[in-house]
Design a protein around this motif. Structure first.
Motif, PDB file in Angstrom:
ATOM      1  N   ASN A 206     -31.695  -6.718 -23.504  1.00 55.21           N
ATOM      2  CA  ASN A 206     -33.039  -7.183 -23.855  1.00 55.21           C
ATOM      3  C   ASN A 206     -34.109  -6.607 -22.933  1.00 55.21           C
ATOM      4  O   ASN A 206     -35.295  -6.609 -23.272  1.00 55.21           O
ATOM      5  CB  ASN A 206     -33.086  -8.715 -23.813  1.00 55.21           C
ATOM      6  CG  ASN A 206     -32.646  -9.340 -25.124  1.00 55.21           C
ATOM      7  OD1 ASN A 206     -33.193  -9.061 -26.175  1.00 55.21           O
ATOM      8  ND2 ASN A 206     -31.636 -10.188 -25.068  1.00 55.21           N
ATOM      9  N   LEU A 215     -35.619  -2.697 -30.740  1.00 55.88           N
ATOM     10  CA  LEU A 215     -35.773  -4.145 -30.678  1.00 55.88           C
ATOM     11  C   LEU A 215     -34.401  -4.806 -30.548  1.00 55.88           C
ATOM     12  O   LEU A 215     -33.570  -4.694 -31.450  1.00 55.88           O
ATOM     13  CB  LEU A 215     -36.471  -4.663 -31.941  1.00 55.88           C
ATOM     14  CG  LEU A 215     -36.552  -6.186 -32.093  1.00 55.88           C
ATOM     15  CD1 LEU A 215     -37.378  -6.809 -30.968  1.00 55.88           C
ATOM     16  CD2 LEU A 215     -37.125  -6.563 -33.463  1.00 55.88           C
ATOM     17  N   TYR A 407     -41.281  -8.623 -27.825  1.00 55.60           N
ATOM     18  CA  TYR A 407     -40.309  -8.607 -28.920  1.00 55.60           C
ATOM     19  C   TYR A 407     -40.992  -8.927 -30.253  1.00 55.60           C
ATOM     20  O   TYR A 407     -40.668  -8.299 -31.278  1.00 55.60           O
ATOM     21  CB  TYR A 407     -39.194  -9.616 -28.635  1.00 55.60           C
ATOM     22  CG  TYR A 407     -38.579  -9.451 -27.266  1.00 55.60           C
ATOM     23  CD1 TYR A 407     -37.646  -8.452 -27.004  1.00 55.60           C
ATOM     24  CD2 TYR A 407     -38.954 -10.279 -26.206  1.00 55.60           C
ATOM     25  CE1 TYR A 407     -37.087  -8.297 -25.744  1.00 55.60           C
ATOM     26  CE2 TYR A 407     -38.402 -10.125 -24.941  1.00 55.60           C
ATOM     27  CZ  TYR A 407     -37.480  -9.133 -24.713  1.00 55.60           C
ATOM     28  OH  TYR A 407     -36.941  -8.975 -23.455  1.00 55.60           O
TER      29      TYR A 407
END
Length: 529
Positions: A206, A215, A407
C-alpha cells in the motif's frame, strides 16, 4: 559504517547460519512442524496450530519507522505510529542475535504480486516452521528458475518468542510489528498470530504500489466468461468471500489486489479464510481446500479423530484457514485480469435503511470508498440489541500508510478512465433494524449482483432516494420490487426516516476527518440531509 551497511552486514551473518533451512517443500515443513511439536495433523491432513495469547492482529503494536524516507509521505497517527530509526536498529540487532542462537530457523523466498512485471521479491525468515508454511502458502511461490535469480526487495523477520521490553525498546508492549521502508525490513515479535506477516506485506504494498501509479486494494476479484472483471470491497461479515466465489465466474483472488495500467492482479498466492461455522454445504470451495499443506489456526479438533469442529469458538471466533489459491478449482491462473467493468461495495447495514442495491456516481463512489461503512452488532441489554456504525477508510484503514485521499483519487481516476460502474450493495437488514427486521435473503443479493455484473442494470429505470441520494433500480429480475426500496419494507415509515437520518448523520460526522477532499465529493457524494 552507516546504518544501512550495518543492517546488511547483520543480515548476511544471519542468513549464513548453518541451521537456517531455505525454501523447504511442503512435506518437509510438515515434518519439521510435527517433529518440533508446533502443530498436529487434522483428519484431512492439514496442520493445526494455536497462536497462544494473540488470536488476531495487534493494531496498537504496529509501527512505521519515521526517517527521511517516510517523514513527509506517511499519514502519521493512531494507525501509522512513528518509530525511531535508532530503536529499530536496536531491536533488529537483538532479533538477529536471538535467531542465531536458535537450533533452527526457516526461510521462504517468493513474491508479492501475481503480475510478473510488477511483482515484489520478498523473503520471510521464521522462528517457527508452521509460520514458514503459512508464508509459503499465502505468498506467491517461486519456480526453480525464479529462485536462481531471486533477490529480496523486502524482508520479513518473525520471531514470536522474542518479547520486547517497552522500557528500553520503545514499544507499547512485548509485541511489535515494525516496518522500515528505508531498510526494507519488517520486524515481528511477541505474537504468534501468522496473519501479521500477511498484513505487513499488504501495508508495504500500500506504500510502494502508488509510487508506481498502481492502486492497491483490499478487495476480492473475479472474472466472467467474457473477460469482464468485477471487484468486491467489503469489511468482515458483508459477504465478500461468499459473493465473489461464484460458480459462473473464475476467482482472481479473495483479499488483496493491485490495479495497474494493464488491469488487476492478485497480490497474494493464497487465501486466509475465516472458518468459524464453516460448512461444506455453504462454502464447499473453502471446506474442500483444507487439506494437506493447509494451515488451521485455533480451530478445535476432536481428540481422537482429529476432525475439525468449525462451530467451536473456544479459543477465538477468529479461527482461520490458510491455503494456496490453487486448492480452489474455479480460479484464474496466473491470478491476473483485465480492467474492471463493475465494482461492488458491500455493506451489512444493521440499521436496515440502505437500499439492497444502488448505482453510484463517481463522486458517490469516492465518498463511500473513503467512508468504508458497515455495521456491527453491539452487546445485548435487556434483550435489545442496537447496531453500531463502523467506518474503515477505503475498506482497509489499518493497512494504509499514505493519506486516504491518495487511494480515493486514484480510484476516481481509474473509474473515469475505464468507465466502471460502481454499485453499493447492502447485505444487511430489511424491514427494520436488527432485532426488528430480517437479514436480506442471499438469493436476492445474488440476483442483484448477477444483474449488475451482466450489465442489466445500466439502463434500468431508477428512483433517487431522499436521504442518501442513491439511485435505486425499480426492478431487478428475481427480486420483489418492494424489497428494492427500503422505506417500503418498514411497517412504521416514520421510524424508517428517523433511523435513516440517524445513519446519514453518522456518515457526515465520520467524513469530517477528510478535510482536504473536494467539495464536489463531500457535497455530491454524501447523504442529502
Amino acid at each position: 559504517m552507516n546504518s544501512v551497511d550495518l543492517i546488511n552486514e547483520k543480515m548476511t551473518t544471519l542468513l549464513n547460519q548453518e541451521h537456517f533451512h531455505y525454501n523447504l517443500s511442503v512435506p518437509s515443513l510438515v515434518e519439521k512442524i510435527l517433529l518440533r511439536n508446533e502443530g498436529i495433523l487434522t483428519s484431512t491432513g492439514a496442520i493445526r496450530a494455536e497462536t497462544g495469547k494473540y488470536t488476531g492482529r495487534s493494531p496498537k503494536d504496529k509501527y512505521i519507522v519515521k526517517d527521511s524516507t517516510t517523514t513527509d509521505h506517511v499519514d502519521w497517527g493512531k494507525v501509522n505510529q512513528p518509530f525511531s530509526s535508532a530503536k529499530f536498529e536496536q531491536l533488529y540487532q537483538k532479533i538477529v542475535e536471538y535467531l542465531t542462537q536458535k537450533d533452527e530457523a526457516f526461510v521462504f523466498d517468493g513474491f508479492a504480486g501475481a503480475d510478473s512485471s510488477r511483482r515484489m521479491a520478498i523473503r520471510v525468515i521464521n522462528e517457527y516452521a508452521w509460520h514458514n508454511l503459512f508464508a509459503r502458502q499465502l505468498f506467491i511461490r517461486p519456480t526453480e528458475e525464479d529462485l536462481a535469480t531471486h533477490t529480496p526487495e523486502f524482508t520479513v523477520i518473525s520471531a514470536p518468542t522474542f518479547k520486547a521490553d517497552p522500557r528500553t525498546d520503545g514499544t507499547n508492549s512485548e509485541t511489535f510489528i515494525i516496518i522500515s521502508f528505508e531498510k526494507r525490513i519488517v520486524l515481528i515479535g511477541g505474537t504468534e498470530y501468522a496473519g501479521e506477516m500477511k498484513k505487513a506485506i499488504f501495508s508495504v504494498m500500500n506504500y510502494v504500489l502508488p509510487q508506481q501509479d498502481i492502486l492497491p486494494m483490499h478487495c476480492s476479484a473475479n472474472v466472467g466468461a467474457n473477460g469482464d472483471v468485477a471487484l468486491f470491497f467489503g469489511l468482515s461479515g458483508t459477504g465478500k468471500t461468499t459473493l465473489s466465489a461464484d460458480p459462473d465466474r473464475k476467482l482472481i483472488g479473495d483479499d488483496e489486489h493491485g490495479w495497474s495500467d494493464s488491469g488487476v492482479f492478485n497480490i497474494e498466492g493464497g487465501c486466509y479464510a475465516k472458518c468459524i461455522s464453516l460448512s461444506k454445504e455453504k462454502e464447499p470451495q473453502i471446506y474442500n481446500a483444507i487439506r494437506f499443506g493447509s494451515v488451521l489456526e485455533n480451530v478445535m479438533l476432536d481428540g481422537e479423530t482429529r476432525v475439525a469442529d468449525y462451530e467451536d469458538g473456544f479459543l477465538t471466533e477468529n479461527t482461520r484457514a490458510a491455503y494456496p489459491i490453487d486448492s480452489i478449482d474455479n480460479i484464474v491462473s496466473p491470478s491476473v485480469g483485465g480492467h474492471p467493468t463493475s465494482i461492488i461495495f458491500l455493506t451489512a447495514d444493521a440499521f436496515g435503511v440502505l437500499p439492497p442495491i444502488s448505482k453510484l456516481t463517481k463522486e458517490q463512489a469516492m465518498y463511500h470508498f473513503l467512508s468504508g461503512y458497515t455495521s456491527k452488532l453491539a452487546g445485548t441489554e435487556r434483550g435489545v440489541t442496537s447496531p453500531e456504525a463502523t467506518f474503515s477508510t477505503c475498506f482497509g484503514s489499518p493497512f494504509l500508510p499514505l493519506p486516504a485521499t491518495t487511494y480515493a483519487n486514484m480510484l476516481g481516476k481509474l473509474i473515469d478512465q475505464h468507465h466502471v460502474q460502481v454499485y453499493l450493495v447492502n447485505t444487511g437488514w430489511t424491514g427494520g433494524e436488527y432485532s426488528v427486521g430480517e437479514r436480506m435473503k442471499l438469493k436476492y443479493t445474488r440476483a442483484m449482483v448477477h444483474a449488475a455484473l451482466k450489465g442489466e442494470l445500466l439502463q434500468t429505470e431508477t428512483v433517487k432516494g431522499d436521504i442518501f441520494g442513491l439511485e435505486i433500480p425499480l426492478r431487478v429480475p428475481g427480486v420483489p420490487d418492494d424489497v428494492l426500496q427500503p422505506a417500503k419494507t418498514w411497517v412504521d415509515q416514520s421510524a424508517y426516516y428517523i433511523k435513516a437520518k440517524e445513519l446519514a448523520l453518522k456518515f457526515k460526522d465520520n467524513f469530517k476527518q477528510f478535510s482536504n477532499v473536494s467539495e464536489e465529493i463531500s457535497k455530491k457524494g454524501g447523504p442529502l440531509v
